[in-house]
Design a protein around this motif. Structure first.
Motif, PDB file in Angstrom:
ATOM      1  N   ARG A   1      31.625  -4.977  -2.932  1.00  0.00           N
ATOM      2  CA  ARG A   1      32.434  -5.681  -3.917  1.00  0.00           C
ATOM      3  C   ARG A   1      32.531  -7.161  -3.550  1.00  0.00           C
ATOM      4  O   ARG A   1      32.348  -7.528  -2.390  1.00  0.00           O
ATOM      5  CB  ARG A   1      33.838  -5.079  -3.962  1.00  0.00           C
ATOM      6  CG  ARG A   1      33.888  -3.651  -4.483  1.00  0.00           C
ATOM      7  CD  ARG A   1      35.327  -3.164  -4.500  1.00  0.00           C
ATOM      8  NE  ARG A   1      35.422  -1.806  -5.019  1.00  0.00           N
ATOM      9  CZ  ARG A   1      36.570  -1.151  -5.143  1.00  0.00           C
ATOM     10  NH1 ARG A   1      37.716  -1.736  -4.763  1.00  0.00           N
ATOM     11  NH2 ARG A   1      36.583   0.087  -5.634  1.00  0.00           N
TER      12      ARG A   1
ATOM     13  N   PRO B   1      34.326 -10.734  -2.604  1.00  0.00           N
ATOM     14  CA  PRO B   1      35.492 -10.957  -1.741  1.00  0.00           C
ATOM     15  C   PRO B   1      36.771 -11.067  -2.550  1.00  0.00           C
ATOM     16  O   PRO B   1      36.748 -11.431  -3.733  1.00  0.00           O
ATOM     17  CB  PRO B   1      35.150 -12.270  -1.028  1.00  0.00           C
ATOM     18  CG  PRO B   1      34.153 -12.936  -1.899  1.00  0.00           C
ATOM     19  CD  PRO B   1      33.363 -11.854  -2.536  1.00  0.00           C
ATOM     20  N   PRO B   2      37.906 -10.777  -1.959  1.00  0.00           N
ATOM     21  CA  PRO B   2      39.176 -10.885  -2.698  1.00  0.00           C
ATOM     22  C   PRO B   2      39.504 -12.339  -3.024  1.00  0.00           C
ATOM     23  O   PRO B   2      38.938 -13.273  -2.451  1.00  0.00           O
ATOM     24  CB  PRO B   2      40.189 -10.278  -1.729  1.00  0.00           C
ATOM     25  CG  PRO B   2      39.574 -10.446  -0.380  1.00  0.00           C
ATOM     26  CD  PRO B   2      38.102 -10.324  -0.566  1.00  0.00           C
ATOM     27  N   ARG B   3      40.447 -12.549  -3.980  1.00  0.00           N
ATOM     28  CA  ARG B   3      40.780 -13.903  -4.409  1.00  0.00           C
ATOM     29  C   ARG B   3      41.456 -14.709  -3.319  1.00  0.00           C
ATOM     30  O   ARG B   3      41.447 -15.939  -3.351  1.00  0.00           O
ATOM     31  CB  ARG B   3      41.675 -13.849  -5.633  1.00  0.00           C
ATOM     32  CG  ARG B   3      42.978 -13.083  -5.412  1.00  0.00           C
ATOM     33  CD  ARG B   3      43.788 -13.026  -6.673  1.00  0.00           C
ATOM     34  NE  ARG B   3      45.059 -12.303  -6.459  1.00  0.00           N
ATOM     35  CZ  ARG B   3      45.984 -12.185  -7.408  1.00  0.00           C
ATOM     36  NH1 ARG B   3      45.782 -12.713  -8.607  1.00  0.00           N
ATOM     37  NH2 ARG B   3      47.084 -11.522  -7.161  1.00  0.00           N
ATOM     38  N   THR B   4      42.032 -14.025  -2.350  1.00  0.00           N
ATOM     39  CA  THR B   4      42.649 -14.753  -1.236  1.00  0.00           C
ATOM     40  C   THR B   4      41.610 -15.408  -0.328  1.00  0.00           C
ATOM     41  O   THR B   4      41.962 -16.238   0.506  1.00  0.00           O
ATOM     42  CB  THR B   4      43.510 -13.800  -0.405  1.00  0.00           C
ATOM     43  OG1 THR B   4      42.716 -12.697   0.043  1.00  0.00           O
ATOM     44  CG2 THR B   4      44.672 -13.277  -1.236  1.00  0.00           C
ATOM     45  N   MET B   5      40.328 -15.019  -0.491  1.00  0.00           N
ATOM     46  CA  MET B   5      39.264 -15.599   0.321  1.00  0.00           C
ATOM     47  C   MET B   5      38.486 -16.659  -0.451  1.00  0.00           C
ATOM     48  O   MET B   5      37.313 -16.883  -0.179  1.00  0.00           O
ATOM     49  CB  MET B   5      38.316 -14.493   0.804  1.00  0.00           C
ATOM     50  CG  MET B   5      38.962 -13.499   1.743  1.00  0.00           C
ATOM     51  SD  MET B   5      39.598 -14.286   3.251  1.00  0.00           S
ATOM     52  CE  MET B   5      38.071 -14.840   3.995  1.00  0.00           C
ATOM     53  N   THR B   6      39.144 -17.343  -1.401  1.00  0.00           N
ATOM     54  CA  THR B   6      38.521 -18.438  -2.143  1.00  0.00           C
ATOM     55  C   THR B   6      39.126 -19.774  -1.708  1.00  0.00           C
ATOM     56  O   THR B   6      40.221 -19.837  -1.141  1.00  0.00           O
ATOM     57  CB  THR B   6      38.730 -18.259  -3.654  1.00  0.00           C
ATOM     58  OG1 THR B   6      40.142 -18.224  -3.923  1.00  0.00           O
ATOM     59  CG2 THR B   6      38.094 -16.962  -4.141  1.00  0.00           C
TER      60      THR B   6
ATOM     61  N   TRP C   1      42.581 -20.637  -3.474  1.00  0.00           N
ATOM     62  CA  TRP C   1      43.736 -19.921  -2.928  1.00  0.00           C
ATOM     63  C   TRP C   1      44.148 -20.505  -1.580  1.00  0.00           C
ATOM     64  O   TRP C   1      45.343 -20.657  -1.288  1.00  0.00           O
ATOM     65  CB  TRP C   1      43.397 -18.437  -2.808  1.00  0.00           C
ATOM     66  CG  TRP C   1      44.583 -17.581  -2.470  1.00  0.00           C
ATOM     67  CD1 TRP C   1      45.157 -17.407  -1.253  1.00  0.00           C
ATOM     68  CD2 TRP C   1      45.359 -16.799  -3.374  1.00  0.00           C
ATOM     69  NE1 TRP C   1      46.220 -16.564  -1.316  1.00  0.00           N
ATOM     70  CE2 TRP C   1      46.378 -16.162  -2.633  1.00  0.00           C
ATOM     71  CE3 TRP C   1      45.279 -16.559  -4.758  1.00  0.00           C
ATOM     72  CZ2 TRP C   1      47.313 -15.315  -3.186  1.00  0.00           C
ATOM     73  CZ3 TRP C   1      46.212 -15.701  -5.313  1.00  0.00           C
ATOM     74  CH2 TRP C   1      47.221 -15.092  -4.548  1.00  0.00           C
TER      75      TRP C   1
ATOM     76  N   SER D   1      36.644 -20.951   3.012  1.00  0.00           N
ATOM     77  CA  SER D   1      35.745 -20.214   2.131  1.00  0.00           C
ATOM     78  C   SER D   1      35.215 -21.120   1.032  1.00  0.00           C
ATOM     79  O   SER D   1      35.661 -22.268   0.856  1.00  0.00           O
ATOM     80  CB  SER D   1      36.481 -19.016   1.500  1.00  0.00           C
ATOM     81  OG  SER D   1      37.000 -18.171   2.506  1.00  0.00           O
TER      82      SER D   1
ATOM     83  N   VAL E   1      34.283 -15.023  -8.179  1.00  0.00           N
ATOM     84  CA  VAL E   1      35.588 -14.367  -8.184  1.00  0.00           C
ATOM     85  C   VAL E   1      36.455 -15.013  -9.250  1.00  0.00           C
ATOM     86  O   VAL E   1      36.484 -16.232  -9.370  1.00  0.00           O
ATOM     87  CB  VAL E   1      36.242 -14.473  -6.771  1.00  0.00           C
ATOM     88  CG1 VAL E   1      37.617 -13.827  -6.803  1.00  0.00           C
ATOM     89  CG2 VAL E   1      35.357 -13.856  -5.717  1.00  0.00           C
TER      90      VAL E   1
ATOM     91  N   ILE F   1      40.119 -15.839 -10.523  1.00  0.00           N
ATOM     92  CA  ILE F   1      41.505 -15.953 -10.049  1.00  0.00           C
ATOM     93  C   ILE F   1      42.426 -15.756 -11.233  1.00  0.00           C
ATOM     94  O   ILE F   1      42.435 -16.558 -12.184  1.00  0.00           O
ATOM     95  CB  ILE F   1      41.735 -17.315  -9.390  1.00  0.00           C
ATOM     96  CG1 ILE F   1      40.799 -17.501  -8.211  1.00  0.00           C
ATOM     97  CG2 ILE F   1      43.193 -17.438  -8.963  1.00  0.00           C
ATOM     98  CD1 ILE F   1      40.936 -18.836  -7.533  1.00  0.00           C
TER      99      ILE F   1
ATOM    100  N   GLU G   1      49.349 -13.874 -11.401  1.00  0.00           N
ATOM    101  CA  GLU G   1      50.128 -12.639 -11.276  1.00  0.00           C
ATOM    102  C   GLU G   1      51.142 -12.537 -12.403  1.00  0.00           C
ATOM    103  O   GLU G   1      51.741 -13.546 -12.802  1.00  0.00           O
ATOM    104  CB  GLU G   1      50.831 -12.627  -9.924  1.00  0.00           C
ATOM    105  CG  GLU G   1      49.888 -12.554  -8.744  1.00  0.00           C
ATOM    106  CD  GLU G   1      50.628 -12.438  -7.434  1.00  0.00           C
ATOM    107  OE1 GLU G   1      51.869 -12.478  -7.502  1.00  0.00           O
ATOM    108  OE2 GLU G   1      49.989 -12.353  -6.393  1.00  0.00           O
TER     109      GLU G   1
END
Length: 208
Positions: A152, A154-159, A162, A194, A202, A204, A207
């Motif tokens: 998959r 990477p998660p959005r926290t690894m951009t 962010w 990153s 990714v 973003i 929330e």
């Protein structure tokens, strides 16, 4: 000398004594001759390892025994190797001028020749090593890329976006104001490490 001849009894007893003495002497000599080899063997000096070594070192090793030792050494049983080396070691204790040329060559080859741990690499060994190493690295790279292609994103926290927002939040909260990200004159990257979300593919999302 005249008295025994006048008395027959005394003359007979003296003759008998002489015959007994002669018989005992003969029996003693016979026993001594029979026991002489046993006595001599029992009083010979014991045969020690030093005497054996001196006996071995006094005789040169035959050339047929040492012929082709370079080719035969690896195939010889360990017992024969040990016996041959002991013979050569005893020969090396004498004057080296008394050693034959074959003995000198064999002693040098056994002590310093290319056998055992000093054996030379077989021909073509290094090309095979490089070939198998390259194949292993290539297979590992293919497996790594194949597994990563199915992973998959990477998660959005690894951009980058962010992580930049994380830096701003920490500055607002005055986190580590002495020598960290909130300190005066700080010029480091903070938590940015990153690529951007667009480069990573990714999205973003805010929330709810």
């Amino acid at each position: 000398m005249i008295l025994p001849s006048l008395n027959p009894r005394l003359a007979g007893s003296s003759i008998a004594a002489r015959s007994c003495t002669r018989a005992s002497q003969r029996s003693f000599q016979t026993s001594a001759r029979a026991l002489a080899p046993t006595f001599a063997a029992s009083h010979q000096p014991p045969v020690t390892s030093q005497s054996r070594q001196s006996t071995r070192s006094a005789h040169a090793i035959s050339n047929p025994t040492l012929a082709g030792i370079e080719k035969r050494w690896e195939g010889m049983p360990p017992q024969e190797q040990a016996e041959l080396w002991m013979q050569l070691r005893d020969r090396m204790k004498v004057n080296w001028n008394e050693m034959t040329l074959q003995e000198k060559k064999a002693a040098w080859w056994i002590a310093f020749g290319p056998h055992g741990p000093r054996a030379e690499s077989p021909p073509g060994e290094w090309p095979r090593i490089w070939l198998y190493t390259g194949i292993g690295v290539a297979v590992s790279a293919i497996l790594f890329l194949g597994v990563q292609s199915f992973a998959r994103p990477p998660p959005r926290t690894m951009t980058k976006e962010w992580q930049e927002a994380t830096n701003e939040y920490l500055k607002e909260e005055r986190v580590n104001p002495i020598y960290g990200i909130s300190s005066e004159g700080y010029s480091g990257k903070g938590y940015v490490q990153s690529k951007s979300a667009k480069a990573l593919g990714v999205k973003i999302e805010e929330e709810e």
